[in-house]
Every structure is written in C-alpha cells, then in structure tokens.
Design a protein around this motif. Sequence first.
Motif, mmCIF file in Angstrom:
data_model
loop_
_atom_site.group_PDB
_atom_site.id
_atom_site.type_symbol
_atom_site.label_atom_id
_atom_site.label_comp_id
_atom_site.label_asym_id
_atom_site.label_seq_id
_atom_site.Cartn_x
_atom_site.Cartn_y
_atom_site.Cartn_z
ATOM 1 N N GLU A 143 0.830 -1.202 0.000
ATOM 2 C CA GLU A 143 0.000 0.000 0.000
ATOM 3 C C GLU A 143 0.860 1.245 0.000
ATOM 4 O OE1 GLU A 143 -2.651 -0.270 3.313
ATOM 5 O OE2 GLU A 143 -3.878 -1.813 2.384
ATOM 6 N N THR A 144 1.915 1.244 0.800
ATOM 7 C CA THR A 144 2.823 2.383 0.859
ATOM 8 C C THR A 144 3.510 2.588 -0.482
ATOM 9 O OG1 THR A 144 3.206 1.958 3.198
ATOM 10 C CG2 THR A 144 4.789 3.371 2.088
ATOM 11 N N THR A 145 3.937 1.497 -1.106
ATOM 12 C CA THR A 145 4.603 1.592 -2.399
ATOM 13 C C THR A 145 3.659 2.138 -3.458
ATOM 14 O OG1 THR A 145 6.012 -0.275 -1.822
ATOM 15 C CG2 THR A 145 5.870 0.279 -4.135
ATOM 16 N N ILE A 146 2.423 1.663 -3.461
ATOM 17 C CA ILE A 146 1.436 2.142 -4.435
ATOM 18 C C ILE A 146 1.142 3.620 -4.208
ATOM 19 C CG2 ILE A 146 -0.975 1.960 -5.158
ATOM 20 C CD1 ILE A 146 -0.712 -1.084 -4.655
ATOM 21 N N GLU A 147 0.991 4.029 -2.958
ATOM 22 C CA GLU A 147 0.741 5.437 -2.654
ATOM 23 C C GLU A 147 1.916 6.304 -3.100
ATOM 24 O OE1 GLU A 147 -0.082 5.624 1.510
ATOM 25 O OE2 GLU A 147 -2.042 4.692 1.308
ATOM 26 N N ALA A 155 1.915 6.529 -6.875
ATOM 27 C CA ALA A 155 0.842 7.418 -7.318
ATOM 28 C C ALA A 155 1.230 8.872 -7.101
ATOM 29 C CB ALA A 155 -0.446 7.094 -6.581
ATOM 30 N N GLN A 156 1.856 9.160 -5.974
ATOM 31 C CA GLN A 156 2.298 10.522 -5.693
ATOM 32 C C GLN A 156 3.351 10.968 -6.702
ATOM 33 O OE1 GLN A 156 3.827 10.758 -1.706
ATOM 34 N NE2 GLN A 156 2.396 12.349 -1.114
ATOM 35 N N GLU A 157 4.309 10.105 -6.995
ATOM 36 C CA GLU A 157 5.361 10.437 -7.953
ATOM 37 C C GLU A 157 4.786 10.650 -9.348
ATOM 38 O OE1 GLU A 157 8.154 7.245 -7.604
ATOM 39 O OE2 GLU A 157 8.905 7.952 -5.662
ATOM 40 N N GLU A 158 3.828 9.826 -9.740
ATOM 41 C CA GLU A 158 3.201 9.976 -11.051
ATOM 42 C C GLU A 158 2.408 11.280 -11.123
ATOM 43 O OE1 GLU A 158 0.933 6.533 -12.115
ATOM 44 O OE2 GLU A 158 2.684 5.215 -12.002
ATOM 45 N N TYR A 159 1.728 11.622 -10.051
ATOM 46 C CA TYR A 159 0.968 12.869 -10.015
ATOM 47 C C TYR A 159 1.902 14.070 -10.117
ATOM 48 C CZ TYR A 159 -2.127 16.598 -8.487
ATOM 49 O OH TYR A 159 -2.832 17.768 -8.412
ATOM 50 N N GLN A 160 3.018 14.022 -9.393
ATOM 51 C CA GLN A 160 3.983 15.116 -9.456
ATOM 52 C C GLN A 160 4.572 15.227 -10.856
ATOM 53 O OE1 GLN A 160 6.661 14.158 -6.253
ATOM 54 N NE2 GLN A 160 5.412 15.184 -4.717
#
Length: 64
Positions: free
Chosen positions: A7-11, A14-19
């Motif tokens: 879950e932490t890795t996916i979050e 997702a944060q890196e992709e959004y940035q």
Amino acid sequence: MKIKQLETTIERQAQEEYQAFQVQTTKDELENQKFITQYVACMAGIELPVEEETEGMTHVQDSE
C-alpha cells in the motif's frame, strides 16, 4: 506486513506519477505561452530577443 508495504509503495508511486504529471502540465503550459508570445510578437512586428540555451534547458530537452 507485506500488505502495508505494498500500500505504501502504491501510494508513493501514485504521488510520484501525479507530481510528474503536474510538472509536464506546467511545462506544456509554459511552452504554449511562449508560442503565443512569439506569434503575437511576430504579428505585431516586434522582434523578441534571442533566447540563449542554457545547460539546464539542454538537459530537459535531452531527457524528453
């Protein structure tokens, strides 16, 4: 716990992709503004100063 790590890795991903998306969106918007500025200047007969290419600009272009 593997589930918590996943879950932490996916979050994080997702944060890196959004940035990355935000950076690309900003870059695209700046390119559009630059184009419009150049177009309007051309139509108005205004000569814009020549943009000198910096090392940072070259690096960004190379990474695309």
